[in-house]
Design a protein around this motif. Structure first.
Motif, mmCIF file in Angstrom:
data_model
loop_
_atom_site.group_PDB
_atom_site.id
_atom_site.type_symbol
_atom_site.label_atom_id
_atom_site.label_comp_id
_atom_site.label_asym_id
_atom_site.label_seq_id
_atom_site.Cartn_x
_atom_site.Cartn_y
_atom_site.Cartn_z
ATOM 1 N N THR A 1 0.806 -1.218 0.000
ATOM 2 C CA THR A 1 0.000 0.000 0.000
ATOM 3 C C THR A 1 0.840 1.271 0.000
ATOM 4 O OG1 THR A 1 -0.202 -0.274 2.391
ATOM 5 C CG2 THR A 1 -2.058 -0.998 1.046
ATOM 6 N N ALA A 2 2.124 1.166 0.368
ATOM 7 C CA ALA A 2 3.014 2.329 0.339
ATOM 8 C C ALA A 2 4.450 1.838 0.262
ATOM 9 C CB ALA A 2 2.824 3.201 1.576
ATOM 10 N N PHE A 3 5.311 2.630 -0.387
ATOM 11 C CA PHE A 3 6.719 2.237 -0.420
ATOM 12 C C PHE A 3 7.623 3.441 -0.636
ATOM 13 C CE2 PHE A 3 5.020 1.634 -4.679
ATOM 14 C CZ PHE A 3 5.998 2.081 -5.546
ATOM 15 N N CYS A 4 8.856 3.285 -0.133
ATOM 16 C CA CYS A 4 9.891 4.305 -0.285
ATOM 17 C C CYS A 4 11.088 3.687 -1.003
ATOM 18 C CB CYS A 4 10.344 4.838 1.070
ATOM 19 S SG CYS A 4 9.135 5.883 1.902
ATOM 20 N N LEU A 5 11.657 4.439 -1.938
ATOM 21 C CA LEU A 5 12.816 4.000 -2.692
ATOM 22 C C LEU A 5 13.951 5.001 -2.500
ATOM 23 C CD1 LEU A 5 11.074 3.071 -6.085
ATOM 24 C CD2 LEU A 5 11.537 1.553 -4.142
ATOM 25 N N GLN A 6 15.174 4.485 -2.357
ATOM 26 C CA GLN A 6 16.358 5.334 -2.282
ATOM 27 C C GLN A 6 17.231 5.117 -3.521
ATOM 28 O OE1 GLN A 6 16.191 2.779 0.557
ATOM 29 N NE2 GLN A 6 14.395 4.039 1.033
ATOM 30 N N ASP A 7 18.118 6.072 -3.780
ATOM 31 C CA ASP A 7 18.997 6.022 -4.966
ATOM 32 C C ASP A 7 18.186 5.860 -6.247
ATOM 33 O OD1 ASP A 7 21.288 6.421 -3.530
ATOM 34 O OD2 ASP A 7 21.814 4.297 -3.363
ATOM 35 N N VAL A 8 17.118 6.621 -6.353
ATOM 36 C CA VAL A 8 16.252 6.585 -7.538
ATOM 37 C C VAL A 8 16.870 7.500 -8.586
ATOM 38 C CG1 VAL A 8 13.946 7.023 -8.427
ATOM 39 C CG2 VAL A 8 14.248 6.187 -6.086
ATOM 40 N N GLY A 9 17.381 6.913 -9.664
ATOM 41 C CA GLY A 9 18.183 7.667 -10.607
ATOM 42 C C GLY A 9 17.463 8.120 -11.857
ATOM 43 N N GLN A 10 18.069 9.119 -12.498
ATOM 44 C CA GLN A 10 17.680 9.558 -13.830
ATOM 45 C C GLN A 10 18.921 10.161 -14.483
ATOM 46 O OE1 GLN A 10 14.669 12.641 -13.368
ATOM 47 N NE2 GLN A 10 16.195 14.236 -13.073
ATOM 48 N N ALA A 11 18.965 10.140 -15.808
ATOM 49 C CA ALA A 11 20.062 10.785 -16.515
ATOM 50 C C ALA A 11 20.057 12.277 -16.212
ATOM 51 C CB ALA A 11 19.943 10.545 -18.012
ATOM 52 N N ALA A 12 21.238 12.861 -16.073
ATOM 53 C CA ALA A 12 21.335 14.290 -15.748
ATOM 54 C C ALA A 12 20.835 15.171 -16.884
ATOM 55 C CB ALA A 12 22.769 14.648 -15.390
ATOM 56 N N THR A 13 20.770 14.593 -18.089
ATOM 57 C CA THR A 13 20.222 15.314 -19.239
ATOM 58 C C THR A 13 19.138 14.459 -19.876
ATOM 59 O OG1 THR A 13 21.896 14.387 -20.717
ATOM 60 C CG2 THR A 13 22.396 16.509 -19.675
ATOM 61 N N GLY A 14 18.371 15.069 -20.768
ATOM 62 C CA GLY A 14 17.299 14.344 -21.431
ATOM 63 C C GLY A 14 15.985 15.095 -21.304
ATOM 64 N N ARG A 15 14.982 14.615 -22.009
ATOM 65 C CA ARG A 15 13.704 15.307 -22.053
ATOM 66 C C ARG A 15 13.053 15.371 -20.678
ATOM 67 N NH1 ARG A 15 8.559 13.549 -23.963
ATOM 68 N NH2 ARG A 15 9.465 11.596 -24.707
ATOM 69 N N ILE A 16 12.510 16.535 -20.350
ATOM 70 C CA ILE A 16 11.854 16.777 -19.067
ATOM 71 C C ILE A 16 10.375 16.410 -19.174
ATOM 72 C CG2 ILE A 16 11.196 18.569 -17.412
ATOM 73 C CD1 ILE A 16 13.767 20.038 -18.160
ATOM 74 N N VAL A 17 9.864 15.730 -18.150
ATOM 75 C CA VAL A 17 8.442 15.387 -18.107
ATOM 76 C C VAL A 17 7.656 16.656 -17.787
ATOM 77 C CG1 VAL A 17 6.686 13.931 -17.053
ATOM 78 C CG2 VAL A 17 9.029 13.083 -17.282
ATOM 79 N N THR A 18 6.625 16.935 -18.567
ATOM 80 C CA THR A 18 5.852 18.167 -18.380
ATOM 81 C C THR A 18 5.055 18.118 -17.084
ATOM 82 O OG1 THR A 18 3.911 17.337 -19.556
ATOM 83 C CG2 THR A 18 5.625 18.403 -20.883
ATOM 84 N N GLN A 19 4.723 19.294 -16.561
ATOM 85 C CA GLN A 19 3.935 19.371 -15.341
ATOM 86 C C GLN A 19 2.546 18.762 -15.536
ATOM 87 O OE1 GLN A 19 4.965 20.358 -12.228
ATOM 88 N NE2 GLN A 19 6.925 20.242 -13.297
ATOM 89 N N SER A 20 1.972 18.937 -16.721
ATOM 90 C CA SER A 20 0.655 18.358 -16.969
ATOM 91 C C SER A 20 0.713 16.833 -16.938
ATOM 92 C CB SER A 20 0.103 18.841 -18.316
ATOM 93 O OG SER A 20 0.964 18.455 -19.380
ATOM 94 N N LYS A 21 1.778 16.268 -17.483
ATOM 95 C CA LYS A 21 1.930 14.815 -17.461
ATOM 96 C C LYS A 21 2.138 14.322 -16.035
ATOM 97 C CE LYS A 21 2.444 10.697 -19.225
ATOM 98 N NZ LYS A 21 1.271 9.975 -19.801
#
Length: 286
Positions: A33-53
């Motif tokens: 029902t709930a979870f926490c993740l650490q070291d959740v990564g993403q590339a430092a560059t690349g397309r940004i997810v829009t606020q609407s999405k």
């Protein structure tokens, strides 16, 4: 309520797709029902997810600004996959630091009970965001009155103590009378670092120690990055509670035996007694 915490740093050894599939399988099979993740990564560059999405995907940013979520963000990819199979979570992510491989890593919280607010706290004011030693705390308020807090502390014990003191002081200011779960990668072994373990138990319940049913609790199993000399296993990842409450079970997952190994850390899942919570607080169990 079933809660999972997992350090899920992606690497060439642990394929992102396999990580996503394994986490989703666990969410379904164990009714997480709930979870926490650490070291959740993403590339430092690349397309940004829009606020609407992000809004469509039930994302809520921390109060002090919104972190840039890119399409490679592991938490974003996980939420997108969950949405495809009609599993609804509220979620948040905050960037903590940039690694030597130019990957932005951070903390994520997911909950089936919707968020009402999200807060973040810098724990290492003397360390810049461009340094891998930078640490933050992340907390999400749930509609049922509970708070979920996520953290990844430093390995060096003196630095851990500084971060721990800042984290606990911050939680006192935001907690008030709300039941709170603090979880994550603490880098404090319950067996070999007795002073550190006693420190975290001064203000919090160790849910593993008080669970009616539990496994071995070991989240570091064999030699891994940061624990290269480890041969016997360590318990360094925790789900703590304040105030103390009945815990039905505490189990280890992704240990490489009954469940696949998808990270250098195993995950911890606890089940709480929501009937007791409902009676004592008047809140409606979710």
């Amino acid at each position: 309520m079933k809660i999972l915490t997992l350090n899920c740093r992606t690497s060439t050894e642990y394929n992102t797709r396999k990580q996503l599939e394994a986490i989703i399988d666990l969410i379904i099979s164990e009714k997480i029902t709930a979870f926490c993740l650490q070291d959740v990564g993403q590339a430092a560059t690349g397309r940004i997810v829009t606020q609407s999405k992000l809004q469509q995907l039930h994302f809520m940013a921390a109060e002090k600004g919104e972190d840039t979520v890119r399409i490679s963000n592991f938490a974003f990819l996980l939420q997108r996959e969950l949405q495809k199979i009609k599993i609804s979570f509220s979620w948040t992510w905050v960037a903590t630091h940039v690694t030597s491989k130019n990957v932005t890593e951070g903390l994520a919280i997911f909950s089936k009970v919707p968020f009402t607010a999200v807060r973040a706290k810098l724990l290492t004011e003397e360390i810049t965001y461009r340094e891998q030693q930078c640490r933050k705390g992340l907390a999400a308020y749930l509609e049922d009155g509970r708070i979920l807090a996520n953290v990844h502390f430093s390995r060096q014990y003196e630095q851990f103590l500084l971060e721990w003191n800042k984290m606990t002081m911050w939680l006192k200011t935001i907690k008030k009378n709300n039941p709170l779960f603090l979880m994550g990668a603490f880098n404090i072994d319950a067996e070999s670092n007795i002073a550190g373990y006693k420190k975290i138990c001064e203000s919090f319940q160790d849910t593993y120690a008080t669970a009616l049913s539990r496994g071995d609790g070991l989240t570091i199993r064999g030699a891994v990055n940061g624990w290269q000399d480890n041969q016997i296993g360590k318990r360094t990842d925790y789900i703590l509670a304040s105030p103390a409450q009945p815990i039905i079970s505490s189990r280890i997952y992704f240990e490489g035996d009954l469940t696949p190994r998808i990270s250098s850390h195993a995950g911890v899942v606890i089940e709480t007694d929501d009937l007791t919570y409902t009676k004592s607080t008047g809140k409606v169990a979710q």
